[in-house]
Design an enzyme around this catalytic site. Structure first.
Site: not given
Ligand code: G4F
Length: 325
Positions: A127, A129, A151
């Site tokens: 990933s 990440e 993670y």
């Molecule tokens: O959609 P996210 O939760 O994805 P994240 O953390 O980037 O991870 C995903 O992608 C990775 C690949 O780089 C995978 F390995 C992992 O398993 C997963 O699929 O969050 C994306 C961004 C973050 O910066 C987070 O802080 O969105 C921001 N965010 C803002 N508000 C939020 C929210 N994320 C989530 N989940 N929920 C919110 O309300």
């Protein structure tokens, strides 16, 4: 007929990958939890239309014995290890189980393959990440890792295990360092689906607002269907290797929100509220991948661009909430 084994077959990537492998004439086996077999309606919805074509085995990433038995029975030609606790936020809430399941699960499956199917080609879902507090933008296969979550740490360990099995035991083991990849089958906890579903529900009058965390984070978002093709291509090469799979474009969460709400005919500023509780203890501020190695060696490039991805997801969610769907 080639036999493929997929861990995490019930997730977004498992659903796209199993369709792709079936189309290519593979016998597709998947490992699922026993509870999923008992509750197919809720837990197997992404593979509902191909349930009769895939062969499911009950097993758990936490049990070496169950993985060993399945590998011994199937003797796969290719194994795609996609299963993990993959929600970054949750990994802060339960760091021990994320680290245990993700690292041990990868180690168990690699060890079972080494013992019972050493010729099997192995794909590990690494990933972006892993780059965490990035040292360089865009990130390549050579960029050092600096994970910022349990993670991310678990994925660095899985990546290193995969490399070590390749170097020490001559296993055909590859890691795909995949940047964020989305689709209408994305889980609702991830920000893209939370936004497209939220916009659709507001449009349909089912919700009044949407709470989000950090809108300034930047991600390189691609389409999951494109990314699963890259997984397949990695295992068809003459030599095993690791590849960055990305689009090379980065956008803020705010841009995603603006575009998604725009497609739904809504002004996002009226509905989106920021909630400090949704910020992470340590954030990955920017991700942007350089996929030139994959382009050169796998002849792979992304087909769906950012705008089309957002539109596809919003349109599907608008259909899902419509009273006639
Ligand atoms: O959609 P996210 O939760 O994805 P994240 O953390 O980037 O991870 C995903 O992608 C990775 C690949 O780089 C995978 F390995 C992992 O398993 C997963 O699929 O969050 C994306 C961004 C973050 O910066 C987070 O802080 O969105 C921001 N965010 C803002 N508000 C939020 C929210 N994320 C989530 N989940 N929920 C919110 O309300």
């Amino acid at each position: 007929m080639k036999r493929a084994l997929i861990t995490g077959i019930t997730g977004q990537d498992g659903a796209y990958l199993s369709r792709l492998l079936l189309d290519k004439g593979y016998e597709v086996h998947g490992i699922v939890r026993r509870v999923a077999l008992e509750d197919p309606e809720h837990r197997l919805w992404r593979i509902r239309s191909i349930l009769k074509k895939v062969i499911l085995h009950s097993g758990s990433l936490e049990s070496y014995a169950s993985l060993f038995d399945i590998v011994e029975k199937i003797k796969p030609d290719e194994c795609y290890h996609l299963a993990a606790q993959s929600f970054v936020s949750y990994s802060f809430e339960d760091e021990f189980s994320t680290i245990n399941t993700n690292i041990n699960g990868t180690h168990f499956i690699l060890s079972a393959l080494k013992n019972k199917a050493p010729k099997c080609k192995f794909y590990f879902a690494a990933s972006s990440e892993q780059f965490g507090k990035v040292r360089k933008t865009p990130q390549t296969e050579e960029t050092p890792f600096h994970p910022r979550s349990p993670y991310g740490i678990s994925k660095v360990a899985g990546y290193e295990l995969t490399r070590n099995y390749r170097e020490a035991y001559n296993i055909f083991a590859c890691s795909g360092i995949l940047f964020n990849h989305e689709s209408p089958m994305r889980g609702y906890e991830f920000v893209t689906r939370k936004i497209t579903n939220g916009a659709a529900r507001i449009k349909a009058g089912l919700a009044k607002e949407l709470q989000l965390g950090n809108l300034d984070a930047k991600r390189d978002w691609g389409f999951a269907g494109d990314y699963t093709e890259a997984m397949f291509l990695m295992l068809q090469q003459p030599e095993p290797d690791d590849y960055v799979i990305a689009t090379g474009e980065t956008h803020t969460v705010r841009e995603f929100v603006e575009l998604a709400f725009g497609h739904a005919g809504l002004d996002w500023k009226k509905y989106v509220k920021q909630d400090e509780a949704l910020f992470r203890p340590a954030e990955v501020n920017i991700l942007c991948g350089d996929y030139s190695k994959a382009q050169k060696k796998l002849h792979w490039k992304p087909k769906v661009n950012f705008k089309d991805l957002v539109r596809m997801m919003v349109e599907e969610d608008l259909k899902l909430v419509s009273p006639h769907s």
